[in-house]
Design a protein around this motif. Sequence first.
Motif, PDB file in Angstrom:
ATOM      1  N   ALA A 122       0.833  -1.206   0.000  1.00 24.10           N
ATOM      2  CA  ALA A 122       0.000   0.000   0.000  1.00 24.10           C
ATOM      3  C   ALA A 122       0.868   1.258   0.000  1.00 24.10           C
ATOM      4  N   LEU A 123       1.923   1.261   0.810  1.00 23.07           N
ATOM      5  CA  LEU A 123       2.805   2.431   0.839  1.00 23.07           C
ATOM      6  C   LEU A 123       3.509   2.620  -0.498  1.00 23.07           C
ATOM      7  N   GLY A 124       3.879   1.519  -1.139  1.00 22.39           N
ATOM      8  CA  GLY A 124       4.486   1.614  -2.464  1.00 22.39           C
ATOM      9  C   GLY A 124       3.514   2.212  -3.467  1.00 22.39           C
ATOM     10  N   GLY A 125       2.242   1.814  -3.403  1.00 20.65           N
ATOM     11  CA  GLY A 125       1.232   2.369  -4.295  1.00 20.65           C
ATOM     12  C   GLY A 125       1.019   3.851  -4.068  1.00 20.65           C
ATOM     13  N   ILE A 126       1.016   4.262  -2.802  1.00 21.91           N
ATOM     14  CA  ILE A 126       0.851   5.684  -2.492  1.00 21.91           C
ATOM     15  C   ILE A 126       2.050   6.472  -3.013  1.00 21.91           C
ATOM     16  N   GLY A 127       3.246   5.926  -2.823  1.00 19.72           N
ATOM     17  CA  GLY A 127       4.446   6.596  -3.320  1.00 19.72           C
ATOM     18  C   GLY A 127       4.441   6.700  -4.833  1.00 19.72           C
ATOM     19  N   PHE A 128       4.023   5.624  -5.505  1.00 20.69           N
ATOM     20  CA  PHE A 128       3.963   5.647  -6.969  1.00 20.69           C
ATOM     21  C   PHE A 128       2.944   6.675  -7.440  1.00 20.69           C
ATOM     22  N   GLY A 129       1.803   6.746  -6.764  1.00 21.16           N
ATOM     23  CA  GLY A 129       0.792   7.743  -7.130  1.00 21.16           C
ATOM     24  C   GLY A 129       1.300   9.158  -6.942  1.00 21.16           C
ATOM     25  N   ALA A 130       2.096   9.375  -5.889  1.00 19.10           N
ATOM     26  CA  ALA A 130       2.647  10.711  -5.656  1.00 19.10           C
ATOM     27  C   ALA A 130       3.677  11.064  -6.720  1.00 19.10           C
ATOM     28  N   VAL A 131       4.408  10.062  -7.195  1.00 19.08           N
ATOM     29  CA  VAL A 131       5.450  10.313  -8.188  1.00 19.08           C
ATOM     30  C   VAL A 131       4.851  10.534  -9.572  1.00 19.08           C
ATOM     31  N   CYS A 132       3.691   9.934  -9.854  1.00 13.85           N
ATOM     32  CA  CYS A 132       3.102  10.027 -11.195  1.00 13.85           C
ATOM     33  C   CYS A 132       2.869  11.472 -11.621  1.00 13.85           C
ATOM     34  N   GLY A 133       2.397  12.299 -10.711  1.00 16.36           N
ATOM     35  CA  GLY A 133       2.197  13.712 -11.050  1.00 16.36           C
ATOM     36  C   GLY A 133       3.499  14.377 -11.448  1.00 16.36           C
ATOM     37  N   GLY A 134       4.555  14.070 -10.701  1.00 13.25           N
ATOM     38  CA  GLY A 134       5.866  14.615 -11.045  1.00 13.25           C
ATOM     39  C   GLY A 134       6.360  14.091 -12.374  1.00 13.25           C
ATOM     40  N   LEU A 135       6.061  12.818 -12.675  1.00 10.98           N
ATOM     41  CA  LEU A 135       6.478  12.266 -13.964  1.00 10.98           C
ATOM     42  C   LEU A 135       5.758  12.961 -15.114  1.00 10.98           C
ATOM     43  N   VAL A 136       4.481  13.265 -14.930  1.00 15.02           N
ATOM     44  CA  VAL A 136       3.737  13.971 -15.977  1.00 15.02           C
ATOM     45  C   VAL A 136       4.334  15.357 -16.180  1.00 15.02           C
ATOM     46  N   LEU A 137       4.638  16.042 -15.078  1.00 17.38           N
ATOM     47  CA  LEU A 137       5.248  17.359 -15.200  1.00 17.38           C
ATOM     48  C   LEU A 137       6.627  17.273 -15.839  1.00 17.38           C
ATOM     49  N   LEU A 138       7.363  16.224 -15.514  1.00 17.41           N
ATOM     50  CA  LEU A 138       8.698  16.055 -16.089  1.00 17.41           C
ATOM     51  C   LEU A 138       8.629  15.853 -17.595  1.00 17.41           C
ATOM     52  N   THR A 139       7.697  15.028 -18.044  1.00 19.26           N
ATOM     53  CA  THR A 139       7.569  14.812 -19.492  1.00 19.26           C
ATOM     54  C   THR A 139       7.102  16.094 -20.190  1.00 19.26           C
ATOM     55  N   THR A 140       6.218  16.858 -19.542  1.00 20.43           N
ATOM     56  CA  THR A 140       5.781  18.131 -20.114  1.00 20.43           C
ATOM     57  C   THR A 140       6.959  19.101 -20.210  1.00 20.43           C
ATOM     58  N   PHE A 141       7.769  19.141 -19.176  1.00 22.55           N
ATOM     59  CA  PHE A 141       8.940  20.023 -19.170  1.00 22.55           C
ATOM     60  C   PHE A 141       9.917  19.620 -20.276  1.00 22.55           C
ATOM     61  N   ILE A 142      10.134  18.326 -20.449  1.00 24.58           N
ATOM     62  CA  ILE A 142      11.056  17.860 -21.492  1.00 24.58           C
ATOM     63  C   ILE A 142      10.521  18.227 -22.876  1.00 24.58           C
ATOM     64  N   ALA A 143       9.212  18.069 -23.085  1.00 32.02           N
ATOM     65  CA  ALA A 143       8.629  18.423 -24.380  1.00 32.02           C
ATOM     66  C   ALA A 143       8.762  19.931 -24.643  1.00 32.02           C
ATOM     67  N   ALA A 144       8.507  20.750 -23.620  1.00 28.83           N
ATOM     68  CA  ALA A 144       8.631  22.204 -23.791  1.00 28.83           C
ATOM     69  C   ALA A 144      10.081  22.594 -24.058  1.00 28.83           C
ATOM     70  N   LEU A 145      11.014  21.954 -23.375  1.00 26.76           N
ATOM     71  CA  LEU A 145      12.429  22.246 -23.597  1.00 26.76           C
ATOM     72  C   LEU A 145      12.851  21.859 -25.013  1.00 26.76           C
ATOM     73  N   ALA A 146      12.354  20.723 -25.495  1.00 29.42           N
ATOM     74  CA  ALA A 146      12.676  20.299 -26.864  1.00 29.42           C
ATOM     75  C   ALA A 146      12.116  21.300 -27.875  1.00 29.42           C
ATOM     76  N   ALA A 147      10.885  21.793 -27.640  1.00 29.40           N
ATOM     77  CA  ALA A 147      10.292  22.783 -28.556  1.00 29.40           C
ATOM     78  C   ALA A 147      11.093  24.079 -28.529  1.00 29.40           C
ATOM     79  N   LEU A 148      11.557  24.496 -27.349  1.00 34.89           N
ATOM     80  CA  LEU A 148      12.362  25.709 -27.245  1.00 34.89           C
ATOM     81  C   LEU A 148      13.674  25.563 -28.013  1.00 34.89           C
ATOM     82  N   VAL A 149      14.331  24.446 -27.829  1.00 34.71           N
ATOM     83  CA  VAL A 149      15.600  24.216 -28.540  1.00 34.71           C
ATOM     84  C   VAL A 149      15.360  24.209 -30.049  1.00 34.71           C
ATOM     85  N   GLN A 150      14.268  23.590 -30.483  1.00 40.08           N
ATOM     86  CA  GLN A 150      13.953  23.539 -31.912  1.00 40.08           C
ATOM     87  C   GLN A 150      13.738  24.953 -32.453  1.00 40.08           C
TER      88      GLN A 150
END
Length: 152
Positions: A80-108
């Motif tokens: 259960a604690l692992g699931g809660i931790g994974f759920g907390a990290v998922c939001g950060g992962l979504v933000l991380l992928t969004t940040f990477i996409a925005a950075l790639a567009a800026l570089v382009q």
Amino acid sequence: MFPENTTHRSAAQAVTIHHPTPITPYPAAPVVPVQPGAVPAVTSIVLPDGRVITGYAIDHTQPEPAAAKPLVSRTAVNIALGGIGFGAVCGGLVLLTTFIAALAALVQQLIILAAVIFGGWIAVQVFTAGREQGGTTVNIRKAVIKRNHFHG
């Protein structure tokens, strides 16, 4: 009517009896007799058929009470604690992928901007190069062309 089958053995010859040999058990540790702290009392029991059995009453050793089991197993809590931790990290992962996409567009876009500026600079250099080589400027005001000759 049918001939006897001579290829089969008789029943006495067909049966072979094998007697298994017992396997000797692994020798157990020697039992050391322990003297009780006090001599137990002699007890007699009368069976329903009238026989009387006399002997020592031996108190059976009581096993230690098992530790109280928790309501939820430790493994379930960890999952259960692992699931809660994974759920907390998922939001950060979504933000991380969004940040990477925005950075790639800026570089382009920076690469495209650099190409446009550098290309413009090259174009200016190419088109202004003909004027700096000492070309002749001719101002034509009134030109008269007679019989394929230019008179200026």
